[in-house]
Design a protein around this motif. Sequence first.
Motif, PDB file in Angstrom:
ATOM      1  N   ALA A 165       0.833  -1.203   0.000  1.00 25.87           N
ATOM      2  CA  ALA A 165       0.000   0.000   0.000  1.00 25.87           C
ATOM      3  C   ALA A 165       0.867   1.252   0.000  1.00 25.87           C
ATOM      4  CB  ALA A 165      -0.935   0.000   1.205  1.00 25.87           C
ATOM      5  N   ALA A 166       1.934   1.244   0.775  1.00 22.52           N
ATOM      6  CA  ALA A 166       2.819   2.410   0.831  1.00 22.52           C
ATOM      7  C   ALA A 166       3.468   2.671  -0.523  1.00 22.52           C
ATOM      8  CB  ALA A 166       3.884   2.211   1.908  1.00 22.52           C
ATOM      9  N   ARG A 167       3.916   1.598  -1.184  1.00 18.97           N
ATOM     10  CA  ARG A 167       4.531   1.760  -2.505  1.00 18.97           C
ATOM     11  C   ARG A 167       3.515   2.251  -3.524  1.00 18.97           C
ATOM     12  NH1 ARG A 167       7.232  -3.298  -1.692  1.00 18.97           N
ATOM     13  NH2 ARG A 167       5.853  -4.259  -3.208  1.00 18.97           N
ATOM     14  N   ARG A 168       2.339   1.664  -3.478  1.00 18.89           N
ATOM     15  CA  ARG A 168       1.294   2.042  -4.446  1.00 18.89           C
ATOM     16  C   ARG A 168       0.797   3.456  -4.179  1.00 18.89           C
ATOM     17  NH1 ARG A 168      -0.212   0.744  -9.464  1.00 18.89           N
ATOM     18  NH2 ARG A 168      -2.442   0.975  -9.724  1.00 18.89           N
ATOM     19  N   LEU A 169       0.711   3.815  -2.917  1.00 20.84           N
ATOM     20  CA  LEU A 169       0.220   5.136  -2.545  1.00 20.84           C
ATOM     21  C   LEU A 169       1.122   6.236  -3.082  1.00 20.84           C
ATOM     22  CD1 LEU A 169      -2.208   6.135  -1.032  1.00 20.84           C
ATOM     23  CD2 LEU A 169      -0.864   6.160   1.046  1.00 20.84           C
ATOM     24  N   ALA A 170       2.405   5.971  -3.168  1.00 16.85           N
ATOM     25  CA  ALA A 170       3.334   6.961  -3.705  1.00 16.85           C
ATOM     26  C   ALA A 170       2.959   7.340  -5.136  1.00 16.85           C
ATOM     27  CB  ALA A 170       4.757   6.425  -3.657  1.00 16.85           C
TER      28      ALA A 170
ATOM     29  N   ARG B 264      -0.543   9.555  -5.065  1.00 16.49           N
ATOM     30  CA  ARG B 264      -0.611  10.859  -4.382  1.00 16.49           C
ATOM     31  C   ARG B 264      -0.881  11.979  -5.376  1.00 16.49           C
ATOM     32  NH1 ARG B 264       2.060  11.160   1.072  1.00 16.49           N
ATOM     33  NH2 ARG B 264       2.492   9.006   1.509  1.00 16.49           N
ATOM     34  N   GLY B 265      -1.412  13.069  -4.854  1.00 17.29           N
ATOM     35  CA  GLY B 265      -1.639  14.249  -5.678  1.00 17.29           C
ATOM     36  C   GLY B 265      -2.988  14.266  -6.360  1.00 17.29           C
ATOM     37  N   GLY B 266      -3.709  13.192  -6.288  1.00 14.64           N
ATOM     38  CA  GLY B 266      -5.024  13.145  -6.916  1.00 14.64           C
ATOM     39  C   GLY B 266      -6.128  13.221  -5.885  1.00 14.64           C
TER      40      GLY B 266
ATOM     41  N   ALA C  65      -8.102   6.065  -2.743  1.00 15.03           N
ATOM     42  CA  ALA C  65      -8.539   4.997  -1.843  1.00 15.03           C
ATOM     43  C   ALA C  65      -9.168   3.847  -2.634  1.00 15.03           C
ATOM     44  CB  ALA C  65      -9.532   5.541  -0.821  1.00 15.03           C
ATOM     45  N   SER C  66     -10.000   4.185  -3.609  1.00 13.28           N
ATOM     46  CA  SER C  66     -10.655   3.171  -4.429  1.00 13.28           C
ATOM     47  C   SER C  66      -9.632   2.363  -5.230  1.00 13.28           C
ATOM     48  CB  SER C  66     -11.652   3.844  -5.366  1.00 13.28           C
ATOM     49  OG  SER C  66     -12.198   2.897  -6.254  1.00 13.28           O
ATOM     50  N   ARG C  67      -8.664   3.048  -5.809  1.00  8.99           N
ATOM     51  CA  ARG C  67      -7.651   2.363  -6.618  1.00  8.99           C
ATOM     52  C   ARG C  67      -6.754   1.478  -5.745  1.00  8.99           C
ATOM     53  NH1 ARG C  67      -5.100   6.088 -11.063  1.00  8.99           N
ATOM     54  NH2 ARG C  67      -5.494   4.359 -12.457  1.00  8.99           N
ATOM     55  N   LEU C  68      -6.409   1.978  -4.577  1.00  7.46           N
ATOM     56  CA  LEU C  68      -5.590   1.191  -3.657  1.00  7.46           C
ATOM     57  C   LEU C  68      -6.357  -0.044  -3.195  1.00  7.46           C
ATOM     58  CD1 LEU C  68      -2.989   0.891  -2.044  1.00  7.46           C
ATOM     59  CD2 LEU C  68      -4.014   2.335  -0.269  1.00  7.46           C
ATOM     60  N   HIS C  69      -7.626   0.141  -2.877  1.00  8.14           N
ATOM     61  CA  HIS C  69      -8.502  -0.959  -2.459  1.00  8.14           C
ATOM     62  C   HIS C  69      -8.541  -2.040  -3.538  1.00  8.14           C
ATOM     63  CE1 HIS C  69     -12.427  -2.948  -1.921  1.00  8.14           C
ATOM     64  NE2 HIS C  69     -12.157  -2.826  -0.636  1.00  8.14           N
ATOM     65  N   ASP C  70      -8.807  -1.636  -4.776  1.00  6.93           N
ATOM     66  CA  ASP C  70      -8.890  -2.597  -5.881  1.00  6.93           C
ATOM     67  C   ASP C  70      -7.551  -3.300  -6.120  1.00  6.93           C
ATOM     68  OD1 ASP C  70     -11.517  -1.834  -6.154  1.00  6.93           O
ATOM     69  OD2 ASP C  70     -11.166  -0.580  -7.917  1.00  6.93           O
ATOM     70  N   TYR C  71      -6.483  -2.553  -6.018  1.00  5.44           N
ATOM     71  CA  TYR C  71      -5.144  -3.110  -6.225  1.00  5.44           C
ATOM     72  C   TYR C  71      -4.855  -4.219  -5.216  1.00  5.44           C
ATOM     73  CZ  TYR C  71      -0.029  -3.330  -6.233  1.00  5.44           C
ATOM     74  OH  TYR C  71       1.273  -3.759  -6.268  1.00  5.44           O
ATOM     75  N   LEU C  72      -5.125  -3.944  -3.956  1.00  7.47           N
ATOM     76  CA  LEU C  72      -4.855  -4.942  -2.915  1.00  7.47           C
ATOM     77  C   LEU C  72      -5.765  -6.164  -3.053  1.00  7.47           C
ATOM     78  CD1 LEU C  72      -4.218  -2.598   0.132  1.00  7.47           C
ATOM     79  CD2 LEU C  72      -2.529  -3.952  -1.125  1.00  7.47           C
ATOM     80  N   LEU C  73      -7.005  -5.953  -3.460  1.00  7.75           N
ATOM     81  CA  LEU C  73      -7.896  -7.096  -3.688  1.00  7.75           C
ATOM     82  C   LEU C  73      -7.381  -7.965  -4.834  1.00  7.75           C
ATOM     83  CD1 LEU C  73     -11.494  -5.626  -3.275  1.00  7.75           C
ATOM     84  CD2 LEU C  73     -10.308  -7.226  -1.760  1.00  7.75           C
ATOM     85  N   ARG C  74      -6.905  -7.340  -5.910  1.00  7.59           N
ATOM     86  CA  ARG C  74      -6.361  -8.102  -7.037  1.00  7.59           C
ATOM     87  C   ARG C  74      -5.118  -8.886  -6.631  1.00  7.59           C
ATOM     88  NH1 ARG C  74      -7.340  -3.342  -9.774  1.00  7.59           N
ATOM     89  NH2 ARG C  74      -5.120  -2.815  -9.755  1.00  7.59           N
TER      90      ARG C  74
ATOM     91  N   ALA D  18      -3.697   3.789   5.396  1.00  6.46           N
ATOM     92  CA  ALA D  18      -2.973   4.522   4.354  1.00  6.46           C
ATOM     93  C   ALA D  18      -3.565   5.902   4.135  1.00  6.46           C
ATOM     94  CB  ALA D  18      -2.973   3.722   3.067  1.00  6.46           C
ATOM     95  N   LEU D  19      -4.872   6.032   4.262  1.00  6.93           N
ATOM     96  CA  LEU D  19      -5.508   7.319   4.022  1.00  6.93           C
ATOM     97  C   LEU D  19      -5.137   8.332   5.100  1.00  6.93           C
ATOM     98  CD1 LEU D  19      -9.032   6.369   2.677  1.00  6.93           C
ATOM     99  CD2 LEU D  19      -7.047   7.238   1.443  1.00  6.93           C
ATOM    100  N   THR D  20      -4.808   7.862   6.284  1.00 10.63           N
ATOM    101  CA  THR D  20      -4.367   8.802   7.313  1.00 10.63           C
ATOM    102  C   THR D  20      -3.022   9.397   6.932  1.00 10.63           C
ATOM    103  OG1 THR D  20      -3.293   7.064   8.622  1.00 10.63           O
ATOM    104  CG2 THR D  20      -5.607   7.579   9.129  1.00 10.63           C
ATOM    105  N   LEU D  21      -2.271   8.690   6.120  1.00 13.35           N
ATOM    106  CA  LEU D  21      -0.966   9.201   5.681  1.00 13.35           C
ATOM    107  C   LEU D  21      -1.109  10.257   4.587  1.00 13.35           C
ATOM    108  CD1 LEU D  21       0.982   5.823   5.471  1.00 13.35           C
ATOM    109  CD2 LEU D  21       1.002   7.488   7.329  1.00 13.35           C
ATOM    110  N   ILE D  22      -2.234  10.211   3.860  1.00 18.60           N
ATOM    111  CA  ILE D  22      -2.451  11.176   2.773  1.00 18.60           C
ATOM    112  C   ILE D  22      -2.755  12.555   3.341  1.00 18.60           C
ATOM    113  CG2 ILE D  22      -3.993  11.797   0.872  1.00 18.60           C
ATOM    114  CD1 ILE D  22      -4.240   8.902   0.195  1.00 18.60           C
ATOM    115  N   GLU D  23      -3.494  12.576   4.420  1.00 19.01           N
ATOM    116  CA  GLU D  23      -3.959  13.855   4.965  1.00 19.01           C
ATOM    117  C   GLU D  23      -2.874  14.755   5.385  1.00 19.01           C
ATOM    118  OE1 GLU D  23      -6.585  12.576   8.042  1.00 19.01           O
ATOM    119  OE2 GLU D  23      -8.180  12.192   6.633  1.00 19.01           O
TER     120      GLU D  23
END
Length: 161
Positions: free
Chosen positions: A116-121, A124-126, A132-141, A156-161
């Motif tokens: 999640a941390a790697r994907r979140l990088a 970011r910026g969007g 959150a939706s894209r990260l959720h789908d990625y981890l499910l896949r 992970a979303l707490t890290l975005i804020e």
Amino acid sequence: MKRGAPAPLDERRARLVAADLLSRRAWTRAELTRRLRRRGASPEVAAGVVADLAARGHVDDEAFAHQWVATRSARGYGAGRLRAELSLRGVDATVIDSAVAALDASDTLGRARALAARRLAALRGGDRRRAASRLHDYLLRRGYSAGLVARVVREALTLIE
């Protein structure tokens, strides 16, 4: 030269083909049987050769499954994905359960967090909801359970804020 059906393999030639295949990588019983059939062995010859190789310890679905789980989980794949991959390779469900049970729950959480941390990088910026939706789908896949995914995405979303 016209390509047609492969020449039928007798038992001796099927053993040579199987030995060649096994010299390159590990195979499950079902995979090796399919490969021999595709190369021209009759169902009886393929089954007999694979059964003999398994009896001699050259083909071991349980060892294959444990090695597969260890390798693929280290690459960030979750139990759901690993189960599906092993099932497609023809491994018995009880063997799959045994191999996947060897995964440590805390290691699974740690791997999901690292992914999640790697994907979140990259996300970011969007828009936060879209990320959150894209990260959720990625981890499910990747094969993680829905509950674990929800937990990791929340963290992970707490890290975005």
